[in-house]
Design an enzyme around this catalytic site. Structure first.
Site, PDB file in Angstrom:
ATOM      1  N   ASP A  62     -56.201  29.711   2.818  1.00 17.47           N
ATOM      2  CA  ASP A  62     -55.441  28.288   3.201  1.00 17.47           C
ATOM      3  C   ASP A  62     -54.083  29.630   3.879  1.00 17.47           C
ATOM      4  OD1 ASP A  62     -56.375  25.093   4.713  1.00 17.47           O
ATOM      5  OD2 ASP A  62     -54.412  26.744   5.115  1.00 17.47           O
ATOM      6  N   ASN A  63     -53.354  29.092   5.094  1.00 17.85           N
ATOM      7  CA  ASN A  63     -52.073  29.535   4.952  1.00 17.85           C
ATOM      8  C   ASN A  63     -51.266  27.820   5.271  1.00 17.85           C
ATOM      9  OD1 ASN A  63     -52.524  28.869   7.880  1.00 17.85           O
ATOM     10  ND2 ASN A  63     -51.859  29.685   8.842  1.00 17.85           N
ATOM     11  N   PHE A  65     -51.326  25.910   7.601  1.00 19.41           N
ATOM     12  CA  PHE A  65     -50.370  25.189   9.067  1.00 19.41           C
ATOM     13  C   PHE A  65     -50.505  24.559   9.091  1.00 19.41           C
ATOM     14  CE2 PHE A  65     -51.344  25.440  14.291  1.00 19.41           C
ATOM     15  CZ  PHE A  65     -49.486  25.305  14.095  1.00 19.41           C
ATOM     16  N   ASP A  87     -53.102  34.458   5.542  1.00 18.26           N
ATOM     17  CA  ASP A  87     -53.921  34.048   6.515  1.00 18.26           C
ATOM     18  C   ASP A  87     -54.554  35.026   7.240  1.00 18.26           C
ATOM     19  OD1 ASP A  87     -53.839  34.293   9.215  1.00 18.26           O
ATOM     20  OD2 ASP A  87     -51.359  33.179   8.848  1.00 18.26           O
ATOM     21  N   ASN A 129     -62.109  39.998   9.923  1.00 23.66           N
ATOM     22  CA  ASN A 129     -61.779  40.069   8.637  1.00 23.66           C
ATOM     23  C   ASN A 129     -62.538  39.487   7.741  1.00 23.66           C
ATOM     24  OD1 ASN A 129     -59.481  41.690   9.237  1.00 23.66           O
ATOM     25  ND2 ASN A 129     -58.267  39.326   9.525  1.00 23.66           N
ATOM     26  N   GLY A 132     -65.900  41.398   7.997  1.00 23.18           N
ATOM     27  CA  GLY A 132     -65.673  42.985   6.504  1.00 23.18           C
ATOM     28  C   GLY A 132     -65.719  41.917   5.427  1.00 23.18           C
ATOM     29  N   LYS A 135     -69.670  41.539   4.850  1.00 20.79           N
ATOM     30  CA  LYS A 135     -70.698  42.730   4.739  1.00 20.79           C
ATOM     31  C   LYS A 135     -70.302  43.720   3.640  1.00 20.79           C
ATOM     32  CE  LYS A 135     -70.413  46.700   7.593  1.00 20.79           C
ATOM     33  NZ  LYS A 135     -69.711  47.974   8.734  1.00 20.79           N
ATOM     34  N   TYR A 175     -58.006  28.092  22.105  1.00 19.70           N
ATOM     35  CA  TYR A 175     -59.493  27.178  21.038  1.00 19.70           C
ATOM     36  C   TYR A 175     -60.432  27.666  21.352  1.00 19.70           C
ATOM     37  CZ  TYR A 175     -61.284  24.426  18.413  1.00 19.70           C
ATOM     38  OH  TYR A 175     -61.980  23.440  17.364  1.00 19.70           O
TER      39      TYR A 175
HETATM   40  P1  NAD Z   1     -57.044  20.565  10.023  1.00 23.70           P
HETATM   41  O1  NAD Z   1     -56.350  21.599  11.115  1.00 23.70           O
HETATM   42  O2  NAD Z   1     -57.026  19.781   9.964  1.00 23.70           O
HETATM   43  O3  NAD Z   1     -57.928  22.867   9.979  1.00 23.70           O
HETATM   44  C1  NAD Z   1     -57.793  23.580   9.468  1.00 23.70           C
HETATM   45  C2  NAD Z   1     -57.122  24.193   8.454  1.00 23.70           C
HETATM   46  O4  NAD Z   1     -57.431  25.710   8.940  1.00 23.70           O
HETATM   47  C3  NAD Z   1     -55.766  23.731   7.913  1.00 23.70           C
HETATM   48  O5  NAD Z   1     -55.951  23.505   6.820  1.00 23.70           O
HETATM   49  C4  NAD Z   1     -54.768  25.608   8.054  1.00 23.70           C
HETATM   50  O6  NAD Z   1     -53.658  25.098   7.789  1.00 23.70           O
HETATM   51  C5  NAD Z   1     -56.022  25.960   8.215  1.00 23.70           C
HETATM   52  N1  NAD Z   1     -55.786  27.468   9.379  1.00 23.70           N
HETATM   53  C6  NAD Z   1     -55.319  27.429  10.550  1.00 23.70           C
HETATM   54  N2  NAD Z   1     -55.074  28.486  10.234  1.00 23.70           N
HETATM   55  C7  NAD Z   1     -55.107  29.445   9.587  1.00 23.70           C
HETATM   56  C8  NAD Z   1     -54.397  30.591   9.465  1.00 23.70           C
HETATM   57  N3  NAD Z   1     -54.545  31.512   9.950  1.00 23.70           N
HETATM   58  N4  NAD Z   1     -54.929  31.689   8.016  1.00 23.70           N
HETATM   59  C9  NAD Z   1     -55.184  30.291   6.700  1.00 23.70           C
HETATM   60  N5  NAD Z   1     -55.887  29.354   7.441  1.00 23.70           N
HETATM   61  C10 NAD Z   1     -55.525  28.910   8.426  1.00 23.70           C
HETATM   62  O7  NAD Z   1     -58.464  20.882  10.643  1.00 23.70           O
HETATM   63  P2  NAD Z   1     -60.263  20.417  11.086  1.00 23.70           P
HETATM   64  O8  NAD Z   1     -60.841  19.542  12.136  1.00 23.70           O
HETATM   65  O9  NAD Z   1     -60.198  20.450   9.542  1.00 23.70           O
HETATM   66  O10 NAD Z   1     -60.700  22.305  11.343  1.00 23.70           O
HETATM   67  C11 NAD Z   1     -61.434  22.537  10.331  1.00 23.70           C
HETATM   68  C12 NAD Z   1     -62.614  23.416  11.676  1.00 23.70           C
HETATM   69  O11 NAD Z   1     -63.554  22.685  11.926  1.00 23.70           O
HETATM   70  C13 NAD Z   1     -61.923  24.543  12.306  1.00 23.70           C
HETATM   71  O12 NAD Z   1     -61.918  25.937  12.325  1.00 23.70           O
HETATM   72  C14 NAD Z   1     -62.269  23.577  14.140  1.00 23.70           C
HETATM   73  O13 NAD Z   1     -62.419  23.762  14.462  1.00 23.70           O
HETATM   74  C15 NAD Z   1     -63.777  23.000  13.726  1.00 23.70           C
HETATM   75  N6  NAD Z   1     -63.725  21.743  14.247  1.00 23.70           N
HETATM   76  C16 NAD Z   1     -63.269  20.693  13.402  1.00 23.70           C
HETATM   77  C17 NAD Z   1     -63.784  19.668  14.537  1.00 23.70           C
HETATM   78  C18 NAD Z   1     -63.015  18.208  14.392  1.00 23.70           C
HETATM   79  O14 NAD Z   1     -63.644  17.178  15.217  1.00 23.70           O
HETATM   80  N7  NAD Z   1     -62.436  18.296  13.399  1.00 23.70           N
HETATM   81  C19 NAD Z   1     -64.376  19.890  15.794  1.00 23.70           C
HETATM   82  C20 NAD Z   1     -64.864  21.393  16.008  1.00 23.70           C
HETATM   83  C21 NAD Z   1     -64.928  21.957  15.215  1.00 23.70           C
END
Ligand code: NAD
Ligand code: UDP
Length: 341
Positions: A62-63, A65, A87, A129, A132, A135, A175
């Site tokens: 995780d980064n 964010f 990241d 990434n 990859g 793979k 998104y």
């Molecule tokens: P969240 O924002 O709490 O979690 C996302 C996580 O990804 C965070 O920990 C963030 O720090 C990390 N992150 C973001 N950019 C990054 C990067 N470039 N490199 C590494 N880490 C990164 O959101 P969530 O609700 O837990 O969602 C998790 C996943 O589920 C996401 O992919 C989201 O699109 C998908 N999703 C969630 C929902 C929902 O309702 N919660 C619905 C549809 C899809």
């Protein structure tokens, strides 16, 4: 044998004991090694906990964010858990990995629109990434896609065969189109390179470990109600969503990963009970006995008018359906935010 490896590592490398224990655990026990990107986020942290409880070795990448160490503090001392600050926009090299859950991506509109270019890079470069890595290692890989691939849907409820109605140039596109492109990449890596993939389309999910400033509707309403602040209804509040409690989603995700290789999805994961935002506000006010008033604010651009999953496929393929209904799930998140410090 283990004792001698321990002594060897200790004497020759002088690594701290807990690191040695982690290495020995991963190398000697027949544990599945699982990478969760976005593992410190809301859904990711619940998934990491579940996978650890099932006896796997979990790498949480995780980064930070929108994720937070606070979400995974209970796992940090576990010898089978490793946090990797990284990241997904940049490649990550590992020699051995059995399964990858690719969740890294901000999910709340205010957070994914904060740096739109970064969001689309996260989805697209992150998918490239991680595919990859799959793979190289032969790992199975699951993509956390979203109901947003259906955009402002003209088909209701949404079935997986519907191609969607997404504005490619609007404020949500970073998104929506990022996630759509990630699905394309998953399918092409599967067709071209035989990568074992699974695509899930997650519908609005809520629960403990959402951030108080997450910005999504359930956490906003609950936090506002607990503080007796105005409940912010965007538009007339008649738009609908179908809310899934996080435990139901985690159960489904683990089941999807365990399906045969010929089951690749996409599969909708959500709770089909549909509510207007006004109905949600009423439920939250009732539950919290709050004195908050409703405040109507402009509807954001391209805000979908309705959303409800058709979960026929998930029911058949996974023998799964959501168990936690909104009233019960709201109690858990209210409890969480009441004791949030
Ligand atoms: P969240 O924002 O709490 O979690 C996302 C996580 O990804 C965070 O920990 C963030 O720090 C990390 N992150 C973001 N950019 C990054 C990067 N470039 N490199 C590494 N880490 C990164 O959101 P969530 O609700 O837990 O969602 C998790 C996943 O589920 C996401 O992919 C989201 O699109 C998908 N999703 C969630 C929902 C929902 O309702 N919660 C619905 C549809 C899809
Ligand atoms: N919404 C609202 N008040 C808020 C936050 C969101 O009325 O404080 C509305 C928003 O306009 C949308 C719905 O609630 O119609 C769900 O929004 P959210 O951001 O939770 O998820 P998404 O729009 O991505 O489904």
């Amino acid at each position: 044998y283990i004792k001698y490896i321990k002594i060897y590592l200790h004497v020759n490398v002088k690594r701290p004991t807990f690191v040695v224990n982690k290495i020995i655990n991963a190398k000697t026990k027949k544990m599945k090694k699982i990478l969760v990107t976005g593992g410190a986020g809301f859904i990711g942290s619940h998934l990491c906990t579940r996978l650890i409880n099932e006896g796997n070795y979990v790498y949480c990448l995780d980064n930070l964010f929108t994720g937070s160490k606070r979400n995974i503090t209970h796992l940090l001392d576990n010898p089978n858990f490793e946090f990797i600050l990284h990241d997904v926009e940049k490649p990550y090299i590992m020699d051995e990995i059995d399964e990858i859950y690719n969740l890294a991506c901000p999910a709340s509109p205010i957070h994914y629109q904060y740096d739109a270019i970064k969001t689309i890079k996260t989805s697209v470069m992150g998918a490239i990434n991680m595919l990859g890595l799959a793979k190289k290692t032969g790992a199975k890989i699951l993509q956390a896609s979203t109901s947003e691939v259906y955009g402002d849907p003209m088909v209701h409820p949404q079935v997986e065969s519907y191609w969607g109605n997404v504005n490619p140039i609007g404020i949500r596109s970073c998104y929506d189109e990022g996630k759509r492109c990630a699905e394309t990449l998953f399918m092409d890596y599967h067709r071209q390179n035989g990568i074992k993939i699974k695509i899930i389309r997650i519908f609005n999910t809520y629960g403990p470990r959402m951030l108080p400033n997450d910005g999504r509707v359930v956490s906003n309403f609950v936090v506002q109600a607990l503080q007796n602040k105005d409940i912010t209804i965007y538009g007339d509040g008649k738009q609908t969503r179908s809310f899934q409690y996080v435990d139901d989603l985690i159960e489904a995700m683990v089941r999807v990963m365990a399906t045969d290789d010929d089951f690749i999805g996409p599969v909708n994961l959500g709770n089909p009970h549909e509510f207007t935002m006004l109905e949600l506000a009423e439920k939250v006010l009732e539950l919290t006995k709050s004195k908050s008033k409703l405040r109507f604010e402009p509807l954001p651009h391209d805000d979908p008018k309705q959303r409800k999953p058709d979960i026929t496929l998930a029911k058949e393929a996974l023998n799964w359906e959501p168990k936690v209904q909104l009233e019960e799930g709201l109690k858990h998140i209210v409890e969480y935010f009441r004791s949030y410090e």
